[in-house]
Scaffold this motif. Structure first.
Motif, mmCIF file in Angstrom:
data_model
loop_
_atom_site.group_PDB
_atom_site.id
_atom_site.type_symbol
_atom_site.label_atom_id
_atom_site.label_comp_id
_atom_site.label_asym_id
_atom_site.label_seq_id
_atom_site.Cartn_x
_atom_site.Cartn_y
_atom_site.Cartn_z
ATOM 1 N N ALA A 125 -33.038 -11.002 -16.010
ATOM 2 C CA ALA A 125 -31.933 -10.156 -15.552
ATOM 3 C C ALA A 125 -32.071 -9.825 -14.074
ATOM 4 C CB ALA A 125 -31.875 -8.878 -16.388
ATOM 5 N N THR A 126 -33.286 -9.501 -13.640
ATOM 6 C CA THR A 126 -33.507 -9.187 -12.228
ATOM 7 C C THR A 126 -33.241 -10.393 -11.351
ATOM 8 O OG1 THR A 126 -35.180 -7.546 -12.824
ATOM 9 C CG2 THR A 126 -35.194 -8.352 -10.558
ATOM 10 N N ALA A 127 -33.744 -11.557 -11.775
ATOM 11 C CA ALA A 127 -33.558 -12.778 -10.989
ATOM 12 C C ALA A 127 -32.082 -13.137 -10.876
ATOM 13 C CB ALA A 127 -34.342 -13.925 -11.611
ATOM 14 N N LEU A 128 -31.331 -12.997 -11.962
ATOM 15 C CA LEU A 128 -29.894 -13.275 -11.898
ATOM 16 C C LEU A 128 -29.198 -12.355 -10.915
ATOM 17 C CD1 LEU A 128 -28.879 -13.951 -15.616
ATOM 18 C CD2 LEU A 128 -28.659 -15.533 -13.700
ATOM 19 N N ALA A 129 -29.541 -11.072 -10.956
ATOM 20 C CA ALA A 129 -28.909 -10.114 -10.046
ATOM 21 C C ALA A 129 -29.228 -10.452 -8.598
ATOM 22 C CB ALA A 129 -29.377 -8.696 -10.378
#
Length: 380
Positions: A125-129
């Motif tokens: 989720a962090t990487a996508l954001a």
């Protein structure tokens, strides 16, 4: 993480190349090879450093700056084929003879580094954001992995020139690699593909494809996700139902069908889809893979039967993102070719290349009829 049902008829053998890269042999169900594999005894330079990505703030797209790719081999003669089995005069990438072999690319666009476990980059989720936010002069490491998939030990050919048994082995390799690559830290999407023909930019005539494992969701897939948001969750199911009831269907099987899409961009453009919802190759059944080997070969041979010489193409397996496992995204093979006549190619000029505004040269219905006729003349 994807789960895959491995075919027990197709044995695998794992090894390491001299510089530490992974190598996996996949044996045909009817292989004549034994289980022994030679050791890679070459003296190789260390692997190149992982490239970095730069963001285009006008589009949000990420561009991997991978300078090591400049050193790739360009159309070598048969006796120096880097994808052939090693011989005394050819210190190639594969130590032993093989049916199908998969190994890490020596000059990758992504990798060899992966996201470090426990860091923000490894959190999906962090990487996508991070990859979807916009800023000026933003850079990120090009983590991930790029693999080469050798369809056969022969110097020339393509997927379409293989036997049904060999095609089935390649499909098994795609399925198993999709599952394993999807589990690597930092990987957001897995993309198997084949480039065929010098007109496409192929630098090796050896029958092979590649698998890219990206640290972001690719722009084409992001546009699909946006289209699903705009239309609704049944977009792909509705589209496929409409296409398979329409005039552009080329092939029908029990599990797979192929058609020319309604808004085809390229002179030759074909989509091959499973009849049930499947997000990626890893989640296909053994029966689906068995039929795919036959249907896909017939499709490729029909495309080659259009003209007197083989047709250049890009065969791209569009799979659902690894972590955005949206049930609406269905596995699709999208095959495109710039060939618009026996001696003519479509080049991307101002409208397509600069603005992304496509102009079709051949009506999709016309091309579908020509392809159906060509496929009907191909032996099953």
């Amino acid at each position: 993480m994807c789960r895959v049902i491995a075919d027990p008829r197709i044995a695998t053998h794992r090894a390491r190349l001299a510089d530490g890269r992974e190598l996996i042999y996949f044996d045909d169900a009817d292989t004549a090879l034994g289980p022994e594999r030679a050791i890679d005894a070459r003296a190789l330079d260390p692997r190149p450093a992982t490239a970095h990505m730069r963001q285009d703030p006008l589009t949000g797209d990420w561009v991997s700056i991978a300078a090591a790719r400049q050193n790739r081999v360009f159309l070598p003669p048969a006796h120096l084929d880097p994808l052939a089995p090693q011989s005394p005069g050819n210190p190639s990438e594969i130590p032993s003879t093989y049916d199908v072999a998969v190994f890490e690319n020596r000059s990758p666009s992504f990798g060899p580094a992966l996201a470090e476990p426990g860091t923000p980059d490894a959190d999906p989720a962090t990487a996508l954001a991070v990859t979807r936010s916009i800023g000026l002069e933003r850079t990120l490491p090009s983590v991930g992995r790029c693999e080469v998939v050798c369809f056969a030990p022969d110097h020339e050919g393509s997927f379409g020139t293989q036997t049904v048994s060999r095609a089935r082995t390649v499909i098994e390799a795609w399925a198993q690699r999709t599952a394993e690559l999807s589990a690597l830290p930092g990987v957001q999407q897995v993309f198997p593909f084949e480039n065929r023909g010098e007109a496409i930019g192929v630098t090796l005539g050896h029958p092979h494809g590649q698998i890219y494992s990206y640290p972001y969701v690719t722009p084409r897939t992001q546009r699909l996700l946006d289209a699903i948001d705009a239309y609704g969750p049944t977009l792909m199911a509705d589209l496929i139902e409409r296409e398979l009831a329409g005039p552009r269907v080329l092939l029908r099987g029990e599990h797979w069908s192929a058609y020319v899409p309604f808004a085809a961009r390229w002179p030759i453009e074909v989509h091959l889809v499973p009849h049930r919802h499947v997000p990626d190759l890893a989640e296909t059944t053994l029966a689906e893979r068995d039929e795919l080997a036959r249907v896909y070969l017939r499709l490729l041979r029909g495309i080659d039967a259009l003209y007197d010489t083989p047709t250049p193409y890009i065969a791209a397996w569009h799979q659902a993102p690894v972590h955005e496992r949206r049930d609406e995204v269905r596995l699709t093979l999208q095959l495109t070719s710039p060939r618009r006549a026996a001696d003519k190619l479509k080049f991307l000029a101002g409208s397509e290349a600069a603005m992304g505004a496509w102009i079709g040269d051949v009506p999709p219905e016309t091309q579908a009829e020509a392809l159906r006729t060509a496929i009907e003349g191909v032996d099953e």
